[in-house]
Design a protein around this motif. Structure first.
Motif, mmCIF file in Angstrom:
data_model
loop_
_atom_site.group_PDB
_atom_site.id
_atom_site.type_symbol
_atom_site.label_atom_id
_atom_site.label_comp_id
_atom_site.label_asym_id
_atom_site.label_seq_id
_atom_site.Cartn_x
_atom_site.Cartn_y
_atom_site.Cartn_z
ATOM 1 N N GLN A 189 -6.078 -22.467 3.891
ATOM 2 C CA GLN A 189 -5.387 -22.575 2.607
ATOM 3 C C GLN A 189 -3.844 -23.169 2.328
ATOM 4 O OE1 GLN A 189 -6.042 -19.897 -0.546
ATOM 5 N NE2 GLN A 189 -8.054 -18.784 0.502
ATOM 6 N N ILE A 190 -3.012 -22.748 3.438
ATOM 7 C CA ILE A 190 -1.891 -23.415 3.193
ATOM 8 C C ILE A 190 -1.849 -24.787 3.316
ATOM 9 C CG2 ILE A 190 0.522 -23.294 4.244
ATOM 10 C CD1 ILE A 190 -0.034 -20.700 2.723
ATOM 11 N N GLY A 191 -2.675 -25.366 4.485
ATOM 12 C CA GLY A 191 -2.898 -26.604 4.645
ATOM 13 C C GLY A 191 -3.317 -27.577 3.445
ATOM 14 N N ALA A 192 -4.143 -26.842 2.670
ATOM 15 C CA ALA A 192 -4.735 -27.499 1.392
ATOM 16 C C ALA A 192 -3.697 -27.369 0.207
ATOM 17 C CB ALA A 192 -6.031 -26.667 1.013
ATOM 18 N N HIS A 193 -2.619 -26.851 0.380
ATOM 19 C CA HIS A 193 -1.605 -26.874 -0.582
ATOM 20 C C HIS A 193 -0.284 -27.409 -0.082
ATOM 21 C CE1 HIS A 193 -4.531 -23.989 -2.235
ATOM 22 N NE2 HIS A 193 -3.837 -24.238 -3.516
ATOM 23 N N GLU A 194 -0.362 -28.441 0.727
ATOM 24 C CA GLU A 194 0.722 -28.887 1.712
ATOM 25 C C GLU A 194 1.934 -29.275 0.614
ATOM 26 O OE1 GLU A 194 2.014 -32.304 4.706
ATOM 27 O OE2 GLU A 194 0.014 -32.189 4.015
ATOM 28 N N HIS A 195 3.195 -28.861 0.945
ATOM 29 C CA HIS A 195 4.264 -29.129 0.397
ATOM 30 C C HIS A 195 4.958 -30.422 0.491
ATOM 31 C CE1 HIS A 195 8.664 -27.735 -0.787
ATOM 32 N NE2 HIS A 195 8.308 -28.134 -1.819
ATOM 33 N N GLY A 196 5.201 -31.295 -0.460
ATOM 34 C CA GLY A 196 5.778 -32.339 -0.126
ATOM 35 C C GLY A 196 7.448 -32.284 -0.015
ATOM 36 N N GLY A 197 8.081 -31.152 -0.223
ATOM 37 C CA GLY A 197 9.592 -30.905 -0.018
ATOM 38 C C GLY A 197 10.202 -31.383 -1.556
ATOM 39 N N GLY A 198 11.471 -31.211 -1.736
ATOM 40 C CA GLY A 198 12.036 -31.546 -2.908
ATOM 41 C C GLY A 198 12.821 -30.273 -3.591
ATOM 42 N N ARG A 199 13.419 -30.374 -4.456
ATOM 43 C CA ARG A 199 14.186 -29.208 -5.013
ATOM 44 C C ARG A 199 13.616 -28.443 -5.952
ATOM 45 N NH1 ARG A 199 19.721 -29.993 -4.778
ATOM 46 N NH2 ARG A 199 19.804 -28.806 -6.951
ATOM 47 N N ARG A 200 12.365 -28.576 -6.451
ATOM 48 C CA ARG A 200 11.863 -27.861 -7.486
ATOM 49 C C ARG A 200 11.165 -26.579 -6.705
ATOM 50 N NH1 ARG A 200 6.879 -27.434 -10.406
ATOM 51 N NH2 ARG A 200 7.113 -27.033 -12.645
ATOM 52 N N TYR A 201 11.703 -25.273 -7.171
ATOM 53 C CA TYR A 201 11.136 -24.099 -6.682
ATOM 54 C C TYR A 201 9.697 -23.956 -6.761
ATOM 55 C CZ TYR A 201 10.896 -19.501 -5.046
ATOM 56 O OH TYR A 201 10.376 -18.017 -4.608
ATOM 57 N N PHE A 202 9.282 -24.077 -7.895
ATOM 58 C CA PHE A 202 7.809 -23.758 -8.252
ATOM 59 C C PHE A 202 6.879 -24.801 -7.302
ATOM 60 C CE2 PHE A 202 9.170 -21.202 -11.366
ATOM 61 C CZ PHE A 202 8.603 -19.952 -11.448
ATOM 62 N N ASP A 203 7.191 -26.191 -6.903
ATOM 63 C CA ASP A 203 6.512 -26.930 -6.043
ATOM 64 C C ASP A 203 6.381 -25.867 -4.694
ATOM 65 O OD1 ASP A 203 6.091 -28.761 -7.831
ATOM 66 O OD2 ASP A 203 7.755 -30.032 -6.967
ATOM 67 N N PHE A 204 7.455 -25.491 -4.291
ATOM 68 C CA PHE A 204 7.336 -24.478 -2.864
ATOM 69 C C PHE A 204 6.466 -23.322 -3.080
ATOM 70 C CE2 PHE A 204 8.999 -20.786 -0.485
ATOM 71 C CZ PHE A 204 8.595 -21.405 0.690
ATOM 72 N N VAL A 205 6.621 -22.644 -4.565
ATOM 73 C CA VAL A 205 5.529 -21.443 -4.452
ATOM 74 C C VAL A 205 4.385 -21.801 -4.563
ATOM 75 C CG1 VAL A 205 5.294 -19.673 -6.105
ATOM 76 C CG2 VAL A 205 7.535 -20.175 -5.645
ATOM 77 N N ALA A 206 4.155 -22.923 -4.974
ATOM 78 C CA ALA A 206 2.688 -23.272 -5.249
ATOM 79 C C ALA A 206 2.006 -23.586 -3.851
ATOM 80 C CB ALA A 206 2.528 -24.514 -6.252
ATOM 81 N N ARG A 270 13.654 -16.914 -12.212
ATOM 82 C CA ARG A 270 14.983 -17.034 -12.256
ATOM 83 C C ARG A 270 15.740 -17.728 -10.911
ATOM 84 N NH1 ARG A 270 17.036 -11.242 -15.118
ATOM 85 N NH2 ARG A 270 15.642 -11.394 -16.863
ATOM 86 N N VAL A 271 14.773 -18.266 -9.976
ATOM 87 C CA VAL A 271 15.062 -19.038 -8.872
ATOM 88 C C VAL A 271 15.654 -20.513 -9.071
ATOM 89 C CG1 VAL A 271 14.631 -19.781 -6.600
ATOM 90 C CG2 VAL A 271 13.872 -17.526 -7.404
ATOM 91 N N PRO A 272 16.622 -20.885 -9.281
ATOM 92 C CA PRO A 272 17.149 -22.179 -9.685
ATOM 93 C C PRO A 272 16.562 -23.214 -8.603
ATOM 94 C CG PRO A 272 19.308 -20.673 -9.683
ATOM 95 C CD PRO A 272 17.941 -20.069 -8.793
ATOM 96 N N ASP A 273 16.290 -24.336 -9.148
ATOM 97 C CA ASP A 273 15.803 -25.390 -8.400
ATOM 98 C C ASP A 273 16.733 -25.793 -7.561
ATOM 99 O OD1 ASP A 273 13.231 -25.574 -9.557
ATOM 100 O OD2 ASP A 273 13.769 -27.293 -10.883
ATOM 101 N N GLY A 274 16.571 -26.173 -6.212
ATOM 102 C CA GLY A 274 17.662 -26.270 -5.139
ATOM 103 C C GLY A 274 18.188 -25.082 -4.514
ATOM 104 N N ALA A 275 18.056 -23.905 -4.942
ATOM 105 C CA ALA A 275 18.544 -22.739 -4.545
ATOM 106 C C ALA A 275 17.878 -22.174 -3.127
ATOM 107 C CB ALA A 275 18.516 -21.480 -5.408
ATOM 108 N N THR A 276 18.255 -22.806 -2.243
ATOM 109 C CA THR A 276 17.266 -22.683 -0.746
ATOM 110 C C THR A 276 17.767 -21.386 -0.188
ATOM 111 O OG1 THR A 276 18.854 -24.156 0.289
ATOM 112 C CG2 THR A 276 16.970 -25.029 -0.271
ATOM 113 N N SER A 277 18.894 -20.713 -0.781
ATOM 114 C CA SER A 277 18.957 -19.422 -0.099
ATOM 115 C C SER A 277 17.931 -18.284 -0.320
ATOM 116 C CB SER A 277 20.113 -18.741 -0.638
ATOM 117 O OG SER A 277 20.335 -18.696 -2.289
ATOM 118 N N PHE A 278 16.971 -18.685 -1.587
ATOM 119 C CA PHE A 278 15.952 -17.989 -1.766
ATOM 120 C C PHE A 278 14.809 -18.289 -1.037
ATOM 121 C CE2 PHE A 278 18.915 -17.620 -5.304
ATOM 122 C CZ PHE A 278 18.347 -16.552 -5.963
ATOM 123 N N LYS A 279 14.725 -19.102 -0.039
ATOM 124 C CA LYS A 279 13.284 -19.590 0.371
ATOM 125 C C LYS A 279 13.126 -18.674 1.558
ATOM 126 C CE LYS A 279 11.123 -22.938 3.260
ATOM 127 N NZ LYS A 279 10.985 -24.218 3.945
#
Length: 441
Positions: A189-206, A270-279
């Motif tokens: 399932q993680i492979g099927a939702h591959e993250h393309g990178g970038g600053r948008r937090y909700f892309d990472f969450v998805a 409330r996680v700002p885009d680009g705030a990688t301390s939250f990753k």
């Protein structure tokens, strides 16, 4: 008595009440009424705004030494623990080099920790492809259990178990009733939702959906039931995963679970885009998922709250570019976990004694550390003195962690650790380290 501590508020027997505690030779020898008369060399009376707690136990800490000591280390991690009221930690088997995959590697880890620990430290081993024959030797060498991943761990020296490897590890552990800790996210399932990178937090969450956690927990529960083994799901993050844990427990599986301060208090909205301390992985999710985890704690589906302290260097967090694909995933919170959780708990009407049970007695029970986690006769005299109404703001510069990156920077918290006691004496962070290295009971 060597010392008697008197507190108008103490967490004893799962409730908050007045108490006096007698200590001799580093052990609790009695817990009595506040006004009880003791013969003692010294008395300490806590302030009216202070609560005497058992020393906290954190069973999920990545110390990273040796091999990646620039990320953390036994000296800095155990000072941070002591500053946060934690008197016992268990170190995870990965991110250090060598990973703790056999007794020889465990000996290397113990040697690195010797003489450098402010608090007591125990060690988990690891389960990876090809080391099933090392699980029992690790057990007999004193490892408290072994941890595995079901998908890429992020470090090449700690590869994941596939379904057959999971079944094999559990079958082996069942022979001697060993414990398996599992990072439960489904690789397909993680492979099927591959993250393309970038600053948008909700892309990472998805890219790390709750369904991946649920599927993996279901896989673990089924394997546990077939093997008659024990397993523990680390850092549970979602309502879907929670539902699978609950179903497994109700079906009689020997499955337990933990969650972490960040999943209980941080909100994806409330996680700002680009705030990688939250990753972190799994990711911090939204308020609805957070609410479900609190319900899971209150109804007993989730057993304990631990930090998953997983620090790295500021450079690896990619703070300037803010790329969630490139940044290391992990949150450092060892020193401030108690006030972080208590701040949220008191807003939800959860008593301090309940929070303490999640962060002290429950993790102690998970690791079979029967002589700590509670203020009770016979236990080690480890305490935290906590001011539950004191407000303060997190200044990263005051943290004892080697690297000061934290998503809690600037956050206003309620509750402060005034002092931490080990074996009946207040810990001095500047004194020579005297923490013990623990082995499985």
């Amino acid at each position: 008595m060597d010392v008697v501590l008197r507190a108008t508020r103490a967490v004893v027997g799962g409730v908050e009440r007045p108490a006096s505690v007698g200590v001799r030779a580093g052990r609790i020898v009695g817990v009595e009424a506040f006004e009880h008369s003791w013969e003692s060399d010294r008395e300490v009376v806590l302030g009216q705004d202070e609560v005497l707690l058992p020393g906290l136990v954190d069973t999920h800490v990545h110390v990273n030494e040796p091999g990646r000591t620039e990320w953390e280390g036994f000296a800095s991690a155990t000072r941070a623990a002591a500053a946060g009221g934690i008197t016992t930690i268990l170190d995870m088997p990965l991110n250090s080099i060598p990973a703790t995959l056999d007794p020889a590697a465990l000996a290397v880890k113990r040697s690195a920790a010797q003489g450098r620990c402010t608090v007591d430290v125990g060690f988990w081993g690891g389960a990876v492809p090809g080391n099933v024959d090392q699980l029992e030797p690790l057990h007999h060498a004193g490892a408290f259990g072994v941890k595995c991943f079901l998908l890429d761990s992020g470090v090449e020296e700690f590869p994941p178990l596939d379904a057959a490897g999971l079944r094999g590890a559990l079958a082996e552990l069942a022979r001697f009733d060993g414990l398996l800790l599992v990072h439960a996210e489904d690789p397909e399932q993680i492979g099927a939702h591959e993250h393309g990178g970038g600053r948008r937090y909700f892309d990472f969450v998805a890219s790390r959906p709750p369904s991946a956690e649920a599927a993996a927990v279901r896989t673990v529960a089924e394997a546990v039931s077939r093997a008659g083994a024990r397993a523990h799901v680390v850092h549970l993050s979602s309502a879907a995963g929670l539902a699978e844990v609950k179903a497994a427990k109700e079906a009689g599986a020997r499955l337990t679970a933990e969650t972490c301060p960040h999943y209980l208090t941080l909100d994806a909205d409330r996680v700002p885009d680009g705030a990688t301390s939250f990753k972190c992985c799994p990711p911090v999710r939204d308020r609805a998922e957070q609410d479900a985890l609190w319900r899971g704690l209150l109804d007993g589906t989730i057993d304990c709250v631990v930090s998953d302290h997983s620090p790295c260097t500021a450079e690896l967090k990619r703070l300037e570019e803010g790329d969630f694909g490139a940044a290391w995933g992990g949150i450092a919170s060892l020193q401030i976990g108690l006030p972080v959780v208590w701040t949220a708990a008191r807003e939800r009407g959860v008593p301090l004694a309940t929070v303490v049970s999640w962060m002290s007695s429950a993790p102690a029970d998970l690791a079979a550390l029967s002589d700590r986690g509670r203020i009770a006769p016979g236990n080690v005299a480890d305490f935290a003195v906590f001011a539950p109404e004191e407000e303060w703001v997190v200044d990263p510069g005051t943290l004892q962690h080697r690297n000061k990156v934290t998503p809690y920077a600037g956050r206003r918290l309620t509750g402060a650790v005034r002092s931490t006691w080990r074996r009946g004496a207040v810990l001095d962070l500047d004194a020579a380290p005297a923490g013990a290295l623990l082995a499985r009971p």
